[in-house]
Write a protein that holds these residues in place. Structure first.
Motif, PDB file in Angstrom:
ATOM      1  N   ILE A  46      25.614  30.291 -32.706  1.00 29.12           N
ATOM      2  CA  ILE A  46      25.013  29.636 -31.546  1.00 29.12           C
ATOM      3  C   ILE A  46      24.882  30.625 -30.396  1.00 29.12           C
ATOM      4  N   ASP A  47      25.893  31.449 -30.182  1.00 30.38           N
ATOM      5  CA  ASP A  47      25.822  32.456 -29.129  1.00 30.38           C
ATOM      6  C   ASP A  47      24.683  33.436 -29.397  1.00 30.38           C
ATOM      7  N   ASP A  48      24.532  33.847 -30.647  1.00 25.53           N
ATOM      8  CA  ASP A  48      23.443  34.758 -31.001  1.00 25.53           C
ATOM      9  C   ASP A  48      22.088  34.105 -30.762  1.00 25.53           C
ATOM     10  N   PHE A  49      21.953  32.831 -31.077  1.00 26.22           N
ATOM     11  CA  PHE A  49      20.703  32.120 -30.845  1.00 26.22           C
ATOM     12  C   PHE A  49      20.359  32.108 -29.367  1.00 26.22           C
ATOM     13  N   ASN A  50      21.355  31.920 -28.516  1.00 20.48           N
ATOM     14  CA  ASN A  50      21.111  31.883 -27.076  1.00 20.48           C
ATOM     15  C   ASN A  50      20.680  33.239 -26.531  1.00 20.48           C
ATOM     16  N   LYS A  51      20.931  34.318 -27.275  1.00 19.02           N
ATOM     17  CA  LYS A  51      20.527  35.658 -26.833  1.00 19.02           C
ATOM     18  C   LYS A  51      19.118  36.029 -27.268  1.00 19.02           C
ATOM     19  N   LEU A  52      18.437  35.173 -28.039  1.00 20.29           N
ATOM     20  CA  LEU A  52      17.096  35.501 -28.535  1.00 20.29           C
ATOM     21  C   LEU A  52      16.084  35.716 -27.411  1.00 20.29           C
ATOM     22  N   GLY A  53      16.170  34.927 -26.370  1.00 16.36           N
ATOM     23  CA  GLY A  53      15.246  35.078 -25.245  1.00 16.36           C
ATOM     24  C   GLY A  53      15.384  36.436 -24.573  1.00 16.36           C
ATOM     25  N   VAL A  54      16.614  36.867 -24.357  1.00 18.28           N
ATOM     26  CA  VAL A  54      16.881  38.168 -23.749  1.00 18.28           C
ATOM     27  C   VAL A  54      16.409  39.285 -24.679  1.00 18.28           C
ATOM     28  N   TYR A  55      16.668  39.113 -25.982  1.00 15.30           N
ATOM     29  CA  TYR A  55      16.251  40.117 -26.967  1.00 15.30           C
ATOM     30  C   TYR A  55      14.728  40.256 -26.997  1.00 15.30           C
ATOM     31  N   SER A  56      14.017  39.138 -26.982  1.00 10.87           N
ATOM     32  CA  SER A  56      12.554  39.219 -27.017  1.00 10.87           C
ATOM     33  C   SER A  56      12.011  39.865 -25.743  1.00 10.87           C
ATOM     34  N   GLN A  57      12.611  39.574 -24.603  1.00  5.79           N
ATOM     35  CA  GLN A  57      12.153  40.204 -23.360  1.00  5.79           C
ATOM     36  C   GLN A  57      12.432  41.703 -23.373  1.00  5.79           C
ATOM     37  N   GLU A  58      13.560  42.102 -23.931  1.00  3.49           N
ATOM     38  CA  GLU A  58      13.881  43.532 -24.045  1.00  3.49           C
ATOM     39  C   GLU A  58      12.883  44.242 -24.959  1.00  3.49           C
ATOM     40  N   LEU A  59      12.491  43.579 -26.049  1.00  2.00           N
ATOM     41  CA  LEU A  59      11.468  44.163 -26.935  1.00  2.00           C
ATOM     42  C   LEU A  59      10.145  44.360 -26.196  1.00  2.00           C
ATOM     43  N   ARG A  60       9.756  43.367 -25.406  1.00  2.33           N
ATOM     44  CA  ARG A  60       8.502  43.483 -24.639  1.00  2.33           C
ATOM     45  C   ARG A  60       8.582  44.594 -23.598  1.00  2.33           C
ATOM     46  N   ASP A  61       9.743  44.719 -22.941  1.00  2.00           N
ATOM     47  CA  ASP A  61       9.897  45.731 -21.890  1.00  2.00           C
ATOM     48  C   ASP A  61       9.908  47.151 -22.454  1.00  2.00           C
ATOM     49  N   THR A  62      10.576  47.352 -23.595  1.00  2.00           N
ATOM     50  CA  THR A  62      10.705  48.698 -24.145  1.00  2.00           C
ATOM     51  C   THR A  62       9.541  49.097 -25.048  1.00  2.00           C
ATOM     52  N   ASN A  63       8.732  48.138 -25.482  1.00  2.00           N
ATOM     53  CA  ASN A  63       7.575  48.408 -26.341  1.00  2.00           C
ATOM     54  C   ASN A  63       6.348  47.729 -25.755  1.00  2.00           C
ATOM     55  N   PRO A  64       5.750  48.309 -24.713  1.00  2.00           N
ATOM     56  CA  PRO A  64       4.601  47.666 -24.073  1.00  2.00           C
ATOM     57  C   PRO A  64       3.468  47.426 -25.069  1.00  2.00           C
ATOM     58  N   GLY A  65       2.853  46.252 -24.970  1.00  2.00           N
ATOM     59  CA  GLY A  65       1.755  45.899 -25.854  1.00  2.00           C
ATOM     60  C   GLY A  65       2.195  45.212 -27.130  1.00  2.00           C
ATOM     61  N   SER A  66       3.493  45.122 -27.353  1.00  2.00           N
ATOM     62  CA  SER A  66       3.998  44.468 -28.560  1.00  2.00           C
ATOM     63  C   SER A  66       3.961  42.955 -28.395  1.00  2.00           C
ATOM     64  N   ASP A  67       3.819  42.265 -29.523  1.00  2.00           N
ATOM     65  CA  ASP A  67       3.811  40.805 -29.519  1.00  2.00           C
ATOM     66  C   ASP A  67       5.167  40.298 -29.993  1.00  2.00           C
ATOM     67  N   VAL A  68       5.772  39.426 -29.197  1.00  2.00           N
ATOM     68  CA  VAL A  68       7.033  38.782 -29.574  1.00  2.00           C
ATOM     69  C   VAL A  68       6.874  37.303 -29.237  1.00  2.00           C
ATOM     70  N   VAL A  69       6.939  36.460 -30.264  1.00  5.10           N
ATOM     71  CA  VAL A  69       6.776  35.019 -30.074  1.00  5.10           C
ATOM     72  C   VAL A  69       7.959  34.320 -30.732  1.00  5.10           C
ATOM     73  N   ILE A  70       8.601  33.425 -29.989  1.00  6.60           N
ATOM     74  CA  ILE A  70       9.692  32.612 -30.523  1.00  6.60           C
ATOM     75  C   ILE A  70       9.266  31.159 -30.425  1.00  6.60           C
TER      76      ILE A  70
END
Length: 125
Positions: A34-58
């Motif tokens: 459950i804790d890992d699931f709650n971190k998905l939003g932060v993880y997806s935002q980090e992917l977008r920030d460090t890889n501009p132009g990448s698509d991340v959809v949850i």
């Protein structure tokens, strides 16, 4: 399990106590998921920030949102470097491969692949 505890730690517990311990341990493990699931939003935002132009959809289940709960459905990730590599000259054929996930959370993992001119596989999403 009871014999293991008795042999390793010289403790003697009844079967009912062992079942209670097992339930407590499994609940603690589930809490980790459950804790890992709650971190998905932060993880997806980090992917977008460090890889501009990448698509991340949850995607989250709409049914459970009405009940004020969140239930993970699927996640899509496609990095910009993979998209640009695909545009730069891979064969115009996309293959799909999948596997069933076993364990606490069941589901299907699907991967999109493509082959380049040297017959190497290239991950798309």
């Amino acid at each position: 399990m009871r014999k293991n505890v008795d042999d390793r730690f010289s403790l003697n517990f009844s079967n009912s106590k062992m079942k209670k311990f097992k339930i407590i341990i499994l609940e603690k493990l589930e809490g980790g998921f459950i804790d890992d699931f709650n971190k998905l939003g932060v993880y997806s935002q980090e992917l977008r920030d460090t890889n501009p132009g990448s698509d991340v959809v949850i995607n989250i289940s709409k049914d459970t949102l009405e009940q004020d709960k969140r239930r993970f459905l699927r996640m899509y990730v496609c990095f910009e470097t993979l998209k640009s590599g695909w545009r730069s000259g891979l064969r115009p054929f996309i293959g799909l491969d999948g596997t069933f996930l076993k364990g606490k959370f069941k589901g299907i993992l699907v991967v999109a692949l493509q082959q380049d001119s040297m017959k190497h596989f290239y991950l798309l999403a």
